[in-house]
Write a protein that holds these residues in place. Structure first.
Motif, PDB file in Angstrom:
ATOM      1  N   ASP A  65      56.273  42.438  30.791  1.00  0.00           N
ATOM      2  CA  ASP A  65      55.619  41.420  31.770  1.00  0.00           C
ATOM      3  C   ASP A  65      56.396  41.984  33.085  1.00  0.00           C
ATOM      4  N   HIS A  66      57.501  42.341  33.252  1.00  0.00           N
ATOM      5  CA  HIS A  66      58.150  42.810  34.538  1.00  0.00           C
ATOM      6  C   HIS A  66      57.441  44.162  34.967  1.00  0.00           C
ATOM      7  N   LEU A  67      56.894  44.920  34.063  1.00  0.00           N
ATOM      8  CA  LEU A  67      56.025  46.084  34.385  1.00  0.00           C
ATOM      9  C   LEU A  67      54.777  45.765  34.957  1.00  0.00           C
ATOM     10  N   SER A  68      54.321  44.531  34.372  1.00  0.00           N
ATOM     11  CA  SER A  68      53.076  44.194  35.048  1.00  0.00           C
ATOM     12  C   SER A  68      52.986  43.768  36.436  1.00  0.00           C
ATOM     13  N   TRP A  69      54.198  42.909  36.668  1.00  0.00           N
ATOM     14  CA  TRP A  69      54.466  42.318  38.042  1.00  0.00           C
ATOM     15  C   TRP A  69      54.824  43.347  38.970  1.00  0.00           C
ATOM     16  N   GLU A  70      55.368  44.248  38.703  1.00  0.00           N
ATOM     17  CA  GLU A  70      55.972  45.464  39.459  1.00  0.00           C
ATOM     18  C   GLU A  70      54.793  46.292  40.228  1.00  0.00           C
TER      19      GLU A  70
ATOM     20  N   LEU B 271      51.267  45.178  39.879  1.00  0.00           N
ATOM     21  CA  LEU B 271      50.614  44.203  40.615  1.00  0.00           C
ATOM     22  C   LEU B 271      51.306  44.260  42.256  1.00  0.00           C
ATOM     23  N   ALA B 272      52.550  43.918  42.184  1.00  0.00           N
ATOM     24  CA  ALA B 272      53.010  44.046  43.629  1.00  0.00           C
ATOM     25  C   ALA B 272      52.854  45.509  44.289  1.00  0.00           C
ATOM     26  N   ALA B 273      53.075  46.724  43.902  1.00  0.00           N
ATOM     27  CA  ALA B 273      52.921  47.833  44.294  1.00  0.00           C
ATOM     28  C   ALA B 273      51.475  47.834  44.595  1.00  0.00           C
TER      29      ALA B 273
ATOM     30  N   HIS C 150      47.286  47.752  49.335  1.00  0.00           N
ATOM     31  CA  HIS C 150      46.037  47.162  49.815  1.00  0.00           C
ATOM     32  C   HIS C 150      46.420  46.664  51.222  1.00  0.00           C
ATOM     33  N   TYR C 151      47.506  46.005  51.270  1.00  0.00           N
ATOM     34  CA  TYR C 151      47.694  45.206  52.555  1.00  0.00           C
ATOM     35  C   TYR C 151      48.053  46.155  53.696  1.00  0.00           C
TER      36      TYR C 151
ATOM     37  N   MET D 126      59.086  50.875  46.971  1.00  0.00           N
ATOM     38  CA  MET D 126      60.164  50.415  46.111  1.00  0.00           C
ATOM     39  C   MET D 126      59.651  49.727  44.738  1.00  0.00           C
ATOM     40  N   HIS D 127      58.554  48.873  44.689  1.00  0.00           N
ATOM     41  CA  HIS D 127      58.039  48.310  43.568  1.00  0.00           C
ATOM     42  C   HIS D 127      57.597  49.904  42.583  1.00  0.00           C
ATOM     43  N   GLN D 128      57.046  50.742  43.156  1.00  0.00           N
ATOM     44  CA  GLN D 128      56.606  51.787  42.224  1.00  0.00           C
ATOM     45  C   GLN D 128      57.760  52.385  41.490  1.00  0.00           C
TER      46      GLN D 128
END
Length: 79
Positions: A26-31, A33-35, A40-41, A60-62
């Protein structure tokens, strides 16, 4: 009895419970998605300083993603 998942990390065997392994997934998915959101932004930003800051946060998220991925499956990430 808890099911144990064994994996090799740095030459040592560790055991993760299924619950811990699923949390890491789950944490991998969150990281990830954040990256992706940061990429995008940063691209959408009109302010170069803000875009740079968002890119740094994305990197950092990557790094977090790659660290977790190496822990779960060291052969899946190449330097």
């Amino acid at each position: 009895m808890k099911q144990q998942i064994k994996h090799q990390y740095a030459g040592q065997y560790s055991q993760l419970s299924t619950k811990d392994f699923n949390y890491i997934k789950d944490h991998l998915s969150w990281e990830l998605l954040a990256a992706k959101k940061c990429a995008h932004y940063a691209q959408e930003s009109q302010d170069p300083q803000l875009a740079t800051l968002i890119n740094q946060i994305g990197l950092m998220h990557q790094r977090h993603y790659n660290t977790l991925l190496q822990y779960v499956n060291p052969q899946s990430v190449q330097d």
